[in-house]
Design an enzyme around this catalytic site. Sequence first.
Site, PDB file in Angstrom:
ATOM      1  N   HIS A  91      22.860  11.524   2.320  1.00  0.00           N
ATOM      2  CA  HIS A  91      23.327  10.863   3.540  1.00  0.00           C
ATOM      3  C   HIS A  91      23.902   9.492   3.172  1.00  0.00           C
ATOM      4  O   HIS A  91      23.506   8.903   2.182  1.00  0.00           O
ATOM      5  CB  HIS A  91      22.103  10.681   4.456  1.00  0.00           C
ATOM      6  CG  HIS A  91      22.262   9.679   5.563  1.00  0.00           C
ATOM      7  ND1 HIS A  91      22.001   8.341   5.389  1.00  0.00           N
ATOM      8  CD2 HIS A  91      22.645   9.828   6.849  1.00  0.00           C
ATOM      9  CE1 HIS A  91      22.205   7.716   6.536  1.00  0.00           C
ATOM     10  NE2 HIS A  91      22.596   8.589   7.446  1.00  0.00           N
ATOM     11  N   LYS A 126      31.462  17.413  10.037  1.00  0.00           N
ATOM     12  CA  LYS A 126      30.140  17.546  10.673  1.00  0.00           C
ATOM     13  C   LYS A 126      30.166  16.872  12.031  1.00  0.00           C
ATOM     14  O   LYS A 126      30.726  15.783  12.175  1.00  0.00           O
ATOM     15  CB  LYS A 126      29.073  16.899   9.789  1.00  0.00           C
ATOM     16  CG  LYS A 126      27.651  17.078  10.310  1.00  0.00           C
ATOM     17  CD  LYS A 126      26.627  16.634   9.276  1.00  0.00           C
ATOM     18  CE  LYS A 126      26.399  15.131   9.310  1.00  0.00           C
ATOM     19  NZ  LYS A 126      25.486  14.693   8.241  1.00  0.00           N
ATOM     20  N   LYS A 162       0.839  -1.202   0.000  1.00  0.00           N
ATOM     21  CA  LYS A 162       0.000   0.000   0.000  1.00  0.00           C
ATOM     22  C   LYS A 162       0.872   1.250   0.000  1.00  0.00           C
ATOM     23  O   LYS A 162       2.005   1.216   0.464  1.00  0.00           O
ATOM     24  CB  LYS A 162      -0.899   0.001   1.245  1.00  0.00           C
ATOM     25  CG  LYS A 162      -1.937  -1.111   1.230  1.00  0.00           C
ATOM     26  CD  LYS A 162      -2.687  -1.180   2.540  1.00  0.00           C
ATOM     27  CE  LYS A 162      -3.820  -0.177   2.578  1.00  0.00           C
ATOM     28  NZ  LYS A 162      -4.644  -0.370   3.811  1.00  0.00           N
ATOM     29  N   LYS A 204      27.836  16.065  15.846  1.00  0.00           N
ATOM     30  CA  LYS A 204      26.504  15.918  16.422  1.00  0.00           C
ATOM     31  C   LYS A 204      26.243  16.996  17.464  1.00  0.00           C
ATOM     32  O   LYS A 204      27.162  17.429  18.180  1.00  0.00           O
ATOM     33  CB  LYS A 204      26.376  14.534  17.071  1.00  0.00           C
ATOM     34  CG  LYS A 204      26.517  13.392  16.076  1.00  0.00           C
ATOM     35  CD  LYS A 204      25.447  13.437  15.003  1.00  0.00           C
ATOM     36  CE  LYS A 204      25.640  12.331  13.983  1.00  0.00           C
ATOM     37  NZ  LYS A 204      24.664  12.441  12.874  1.00  0.00           N
TER      38      LYS A 204
END
Length: 386
Positions: free
Chosen positions: A321, A181, A100, A183
């Site tokens: 990503h 980068k 679905k 966190k």
Amino acid sequence: MRITSIREREIPLAAEIRNAYVDFSTMTASIVAVESDVIRDARPVTGYGFSSPGRYAQGEIIRNRAIPRLMRAEAKALLDPETGDLDPVRANAIMFEGEKPGGHGDRSVAIGAVDAAMWDLAAKLRGQSLAQLFADRFGNGAVADSVWVYAAGGYYQPGSGPDALVAEMTSYLGQGFEHVKMKIGGAPLTEDAERIAAVVEAVGDGARVAVDANGRFDLDTALAYGEMLTPFGLLWYEEAGDPLDYALNAELARTYSGSLATGENLFSVQDSRNLIRYAGMRPDRDWLQMDPALSYGPTEFIRMVADAESNGWRRDRFIPHGGHQLNLALAAGLGLGGTECYPGVFQPVGGFLDSTPVNGGRVKVLDHPGIGVEEKSNLWAHFRDL
Ligand SMILES: [Mg+2]
């Protein structure tokens, strides 16, 4: 051309790190091999695919839904009727039979791994690299010589403070990266501000540092962080709020003048379209990070790129990503802005070929058959076994 067998296996992607949400010490990935009846050099031509860090292996969905649908299909249903070539877009549609719409999640990881293997096989059957196949079919025919990459890390490591973070971040510069980068959101705002200040000072320029909250913040916290982050002039501020909270993102985009980045947890063209419609994302400064290996594979990712382009976005605003060889092929073949890289973690999927170290913040793109996993020894060891 017929598919003779499709095999899958779960492999560990363990890393002793955590972000604002997830402890990665139990992370896994699915690897998939699609074998054809075409024999070259006395071996069947075989396509290889894999899922990406951040979502777990999905063997059950691959075994019980994706593989039976493909193996039951008539052989010609997977082929382009005009050229007779394997068409991964048709294979992708067959895997959707009985599914679905909406609710994209773990099944997009399962179908994505098989879809990637189909693309690898299609490129190999044509005797070309996957980047070249993407460029021929969806680009201008030209493959980039190299792709911009940045080092994603800066996780919260239990028991270590800002000194370890700074050492990690500056080590990436020594490994050839120019942008890093880290966190945020796993510590209080004032502590994160100190962590960021230490990294920006060590790297020398806020424009070389991105921060990633992994969707943790509510609106007030996202705005408070935006205010704190603004003076640093960062490369971007990633996934401030829940990936599906488009109103939060839109509110943040109204007040945060720097670049925002998001999309790694949106797994369908419909979710991606809604982000562009409702989340206030700005085509002149923001970045889209959907990950083909998690979102039904390159087939669906390419639809996202086309949809974004039809809404005024350039394809070089996409920086997927994931940090792996599949996304390098997409970036090189489609002309994306670059791709992520996780130096040293999420092995063996993470990283690029053994012979292509990062240099000047870029990775060279080689002309090998398919994705090139045969030239990444730690990943190839798993596929050879499969
Ligand atoms: Mg992220």
